[in-house]
Design an enzyme around this catalytic site. Sequence first.
Site, PDB file in Angstrom:
ATOM      1  N   CYS A   1       0.836  -1.207   0.000  1.00 17.95           N
ATOM      2  CA  CYS A   1       0.000   0.000   0.000  1.00 17.95           C
ATOM      3  C   CYS A   1       0.875   1.263   0.000  1.00 17.95           C
ATOM      4  CB  CYS A   1      -0.924  -0.007   1.219  1.00 17.95           C
ATOM      5  SG  CYS A   1      -2.055   1.394   1.218  1.00 17.95           S
TER       6      CYS A   1
ATOM      7  N   CYS B   1       0.164   5.094   6.846  1.00 18.24           N
ATOM      8  CA  CYS B   1      -0.499   4.899   8.152  1.00 18.24           C
ATOM      9  C   CYS B   1       0.513   4.246   9.117  1.00 18.24           C
ATOM     10  CB  CYS B   1      -1.732   4.020   7.994  1.00 18.24           C
ATOM     11  SG  CYS B   1      -2.788   4.566   6.631  1.00 18.24           S
TER      12      CYS B   1
ATOM     13  N   CYS C   1       0.302   0.504  10.298  1.00 18.31           N
ATOM     14  CA  CYS C   1      -0.143  -0.574   9.399  1.00 18.31           C
ATOM     15  C   CYS C   1       0.987  -1.426   8.806  1.00 18.31           C
ATOM     16  CB  CYS C   1      -0.981   0.024   8.276  1.00 18.31           C
ATOM     17  SG  CYS C   1      -1.682  -1.275   7.221  1.00 18.31           S
TER      18      CYS C   1
ATOM     19  N   CYS D   1     -16.174  -9.718   5.711  1.00 20.53           N
ATOM     20  CA  CYS D   1     -15.594  -8.406   5.410  1.00 20.53           C
ATOM     21  C   CYS D   1     -14.303  -8.579   4.613  1.00 20.53           C
ATOM     22  CB  CYS D   1     -15.317  -7.671   6.721  1.00 20.53           C
ATOM     23  SG  CYS D   1     -14.605  -6.044   6.442  1.00 20.53           S
TER      24      CYS D   1
ATOM     25  N   CYS E   1     -19.335  -6.927   3.624  1.00 20.73           N
ATOM     26  CA  CYS E   1     -18.671  -5.677   4.000  1.00 20.73           C
ATOM     27  C   CYS E   1     -17.380  -5.606   3.198  1.00 20.73           C
ATOM     28  CB  CYS E   1     -18.380  -5.677   5.507  1.00 20.73           C
ATOM     29  SG  CYS E   1     -17.517  -4.183   6.056  1.00 20.73           S
TER      30      CYS E   1
ATOM     31  N   CYS F   1     -19.705   1.419   8.257  1.00 22.58           N
ATOM     32  CA  CYS F   1     -18.913   0.825   9.340  1.00 22.58           C
ATOM     33  C   CYS F   1     -17.702   1.732   9.499  1.00 22.58           C
ATOM     34  CB  CYS F   1     -18.490  -0.590   8.954  1.00 22.58           C
ATOM     35  SG  CYS F   1     -17.333  -1.332  10.125  1.00 22.58           S
TER      36      CYS F   1
ATOM     37  N   ARG G   1     -18.007  -2.904  17.745  1.00 19.75           N
ATOM     38  CA  ARG G   1     -17.215  -4.138  17.550  1.00 19.75           C
ATOM     39  C   ARG G   1     -15.884  -4.061  18.274  1.00 19.75           C
ATOM     40  NH1 ARG G   1     -17.126  -4.372  12.351  1.00 19.75           N
ATOM     41  NH2 ARG G   1     -19.190  -5.260  12.497  1.00 19.75           N
TER      42      ARG G   1
HETATM   43  N1  SAM Z   1      -6.683   0.324   2.977  1.00 15.00           N
HETATM   44  C1  SAM Z   1      -7.992   0.524   3.448  1.00 15.00           C
HETATM   45  C2  SAM Z   1      -8.104   1.651   4.431  1.00 15.00           C
HETATM   46  O1  SAM Z   1      -7.138   2.012   5.060  1.00 15.00           O
HETATM   47  O2  SAM Z   1      -9.222   2.146   4.585  1.00 15.00           O
HETATM   48  C3  SAM Z   1      -8.625  -0.721   4.047  1.00 15.00           C
HETATM   49  C4  SAM Z   1      -7.794  -1.660   4.888  1.00 15.00           C
HETATM   50  S1  SAM Z   1      -7.088  -0.980   6.381  1.00 15.00           S
HETATM   51  C5  SAM Z   1      -6.017  -2.275   6.889  1.00 15.00           C
HETATM   52  C6  SAM Z   1      -8.465  -1.045   7.535  1.00 15.00           C
HETATM   53  C7  SAM Z   1      -8.260  -0.573   8.943  1.00 15.00           C
HETATM   54  O3  SAM Z   1      -7.483  -1.501   9.670  1.00 15.00           O
HETATM   55  C8  SAM Z   1      -7.538   0.723   9.188  1.00 15.00           C
HETATM   56  O4  SAM Z   1      -8.332   1.853   8.962  1.00 15.00           O
HETATM   57  C9  SAM Z   1      -7.178   0.603  10.654  1.00 15.00           C
HETATM   58  O5  SAM Z   1      -8.204   1.140  11.459  1.00 15.00           O
HETATM   59  C10 SAM Z   1      -7.088  -0.895  10.871  1.00 15.00           C
HETATM   60  N2  SAM Z   1      -5.716  -1.307  11.210  1.00 15.00           N
HETATM   61  C11 SAM Z   1      -4.676  -1.431  10.356  1.00 15.00           C
HETATM   62  N3  SAM Z   1      -3.565  -1.815  10.999  1.00 15.00           N
HETATM   63  C12 SAM Z   1      -3.909  -1.944  12.309  1.00 15.00           C
HETATM   64  C13 SAM Z   1      -3.186  -2.298  13.480  1.00 15.00           C
HETATM   65  N4  SAM Z   1      -1.891  -2.608  13.438  1.00 15.00           N
HETATM   66  N5  SAM Z   1      -3.839  -2.344  14.654  1.00 15.00           N
HETATM   67  C14 SAM Z   1      -5.154  -2.033  14.705  1.00 15.00           C
HETATM   68  N6  SAM Z   1      -5.886  -1.679  13.632  1.00 15.00           N
HETATM   69  C15 SAM Z   1      -5.274  -1.624  12.445  1.00 15.00           C
HETATM   70  C1  DTB Z   2     -11.224  -2.637  11.374  1.00 18.47           C
HETATM   71  O1  DTB Z   2     -11.650  -1.662  12.022  1.00 18.47           O
HETATM   72  N1  DTB Z   2     -10.273  -3.453  11.790  1.00 18.47           N
HETATM   73  C2  DTB Z   2      -9.992  -4.474  10.811  1.00 18.47           C
HETATM   74  C3  DTB Z   2     -11.027  -4.173   9.709  1.00 18.47           C
HETATM   75  N2  DTB Z   2     -11.675  -2.983  10.176  1.00 18.47           N
HETATM   76  C4  DTB Z   2     -10.615  -4.091   8.316  1.00 18.47           C
HETATM   77  C5  DTB Z   2      -8.567  -4.551  10.423  1.00 18.47           C
HETATM   78  C6  DTB Z   2      -7.648  -4.797  11.593  1.00 18.47           C
HETATM   79  C7  DTB Z   2      -6.267  -4.958  11.089  1.00 18.47           C
HETATM   80  C8  DTB Z   2      -5.312  -5.360  12.179  1.00 18.47           C
HETATM   81  C9  DTB Z   2      -3.932  -5.496  11.711  1.00 18.47           C
HETATM   82  C10 DTB Z   2      -3.770  -6.468  10.582  1.00 18.47           C
HETATM   83  O2  DTB Z   2      -3.997  -7.670  10.751  1.00 18.47           O
HETATM   84  O3  DTB Z   2      -3.375  -6.003   9.485  1.00 18.47           O
HETATM   85 FE1  SF4 Z   3      -2.884   1.220   3.303  1.00 20.65          FE
HETATM   86 FE2  SF4 Z   3      -2.796   0.092   5.699  1.00 20.65          FE
HETATM   87 FE3  SF4 Z   3      -3.272   2.687   5.495  1.00 20.65          FE
HETATM   88 FE4  SF4 Z   3      -5.157   0.922   4.670  1.00 20.65          FE
HETATM   89  S1  SF4 Z   3      -4.429   1.230   6.770  1.00 20.65           S
HETATM   90  S2  SF4 Z   3      -4.463   2.771   3.607  1.00 20.65           S
HETATM   91  S3  SF4 Z   3      -3.828  -0.729   3.920  1.00 20.65           S
HETATM   92  S4  SF4 Z   3      -1.370   1.632   4.905  1.00 20.65           S
END
Ligand code: SAM
Ligand code: DTB
Ligand code: SF4
Length: 331
Positions: free
Chosen positions: A71, A75, A78, A115, A146, A206, A278
């Site tokens: 990606c 963030c 992430c 989802c 979702c 959501c 959730r």
């Molecule tokens: N790329 C898209 C976005 O950012 O909207 C969808 C996937 S992204 C992984 C979805 C959500 O996962 C993020 O908005 C964040 O809230 C959650 N997330 C990602 N990494 C995480 C982490 N290490 N711990 C907790 N939540 C996480």
């Molecule tokens: C949300 O609020 N949490 C989920 C889902 N929506 C997409 C993602 C959590 C990701 C946790 C870290 C990972 O496994 O990448």
């Molecule tokens: Fe990309 Fe992760 Fe950010 Fe979603 S949360 S936009 S997958 S870097």
Amino acid sequence: MQEAAVRIHPRPEGRPAQDKPAERWSVEAIEALFDLPFPELMFQAQTVHREHFSPTNVQLSTLLSIKTGGCPEDCSYCPQAARYDTGVEASKLMEEDAVLSAARAAQEAGATRFCMGAAWRSPKDRDVEKVAALIAAVKGLGMETCATLGMLDEGHAEQLRDAGLDYYNHNIDTAPDKYGDIISTRQFEDRLDTLNKVRGAGVKVCSGGIVGLGETRQQRAGLIAALANLDPYPESVPINNLVQVAGTPLHGSTGIDPLEFVRTIAVARITMPLSRVRLSAGRQELGEAIQALCFLAGANSIFYGDKLLITGNPDVSADRNLLDKLGMTTS
Ligand code: SAM
Ligand code: DTB
Ligand code: SF4
């Protein structure tokens, strides 16, 4: 006894949105909830919860990463951001057969919502077409659908809706005044713009956030205020406990006190009475007793399945065992 914050009830279902909706919750009123003695806060949360839901029922959603890693966003929590060295390999969008077999397995294990997550900043037209086909296939199994695909362009939400999308997940992640510390490749307002598109298309929203990013209690209140003041507020509110992944900038930061996490759930419940709140990422780190407190605080949904997107989740048997011990039912 300490006074609770004044609670203004949400706009009743069906009443049209005002041009300029009044702010239902100030950050100060939400901070006052956070500041309540724990038993008072839990009592308020349970009272609100029981007005709208059975307190013994938990909804089960299963996640699948349909397009992993690579990606371009930054963030700082992430593991899928290409710029961090987290060991996550980028892969292409999954084929329909593989997605369907994961959805069937989730359904057999008892999940009612599936989802699909993709590590995109924003899907291209051809990505949306392909995901629409996946949504139609999963919907065909009789599951709620979702998707979380990043920021949407004009027409994308309608295309996903027409394919059978029930919910679009798009988290605002943290308070407006914390956002720039966590993500620099987009603005908080960009998230609101996509949420408006989703709502405008008639797809259920959501949206939630992450706690444990180093935010202050006031900023946690700011996150909840930003969600609760959406008009209408999201039907589904995932509250994630940061999962710290080696290689991400937030790895090694001080985690949140577990009881503060429970407070965040309670405050989300009080301010968004009709939402499914959730208990999301980071359950493994919370343990059974804190998760039980989260259910008592009004959480009534979990991510269910051995994996989140990249990181681990309690396995299905552990969750069944916990819910059985608590005498809770699932839907
Ligand atoms: N790329 C898209 C976005 O950012 O909207 C969808 C996937 S992204 C992984 C979805 C959500 O996962 C993020 O908005 C964040 O809230 C959650 N997330 C990602 N990494 C995480 C982490 N290490 N711990 C907790 N939540 C996480
Ligand atoms: C949300 O609020 N949490 C989920 C889902 N929506 C997409 C993602 C959590 C990701 C946790 C870290 C990972 O496994 O990448
Ligand atoms: Fe990309 Fe992760 Fe950010 Fe979603 S949360 S936009 S997958 S870097």
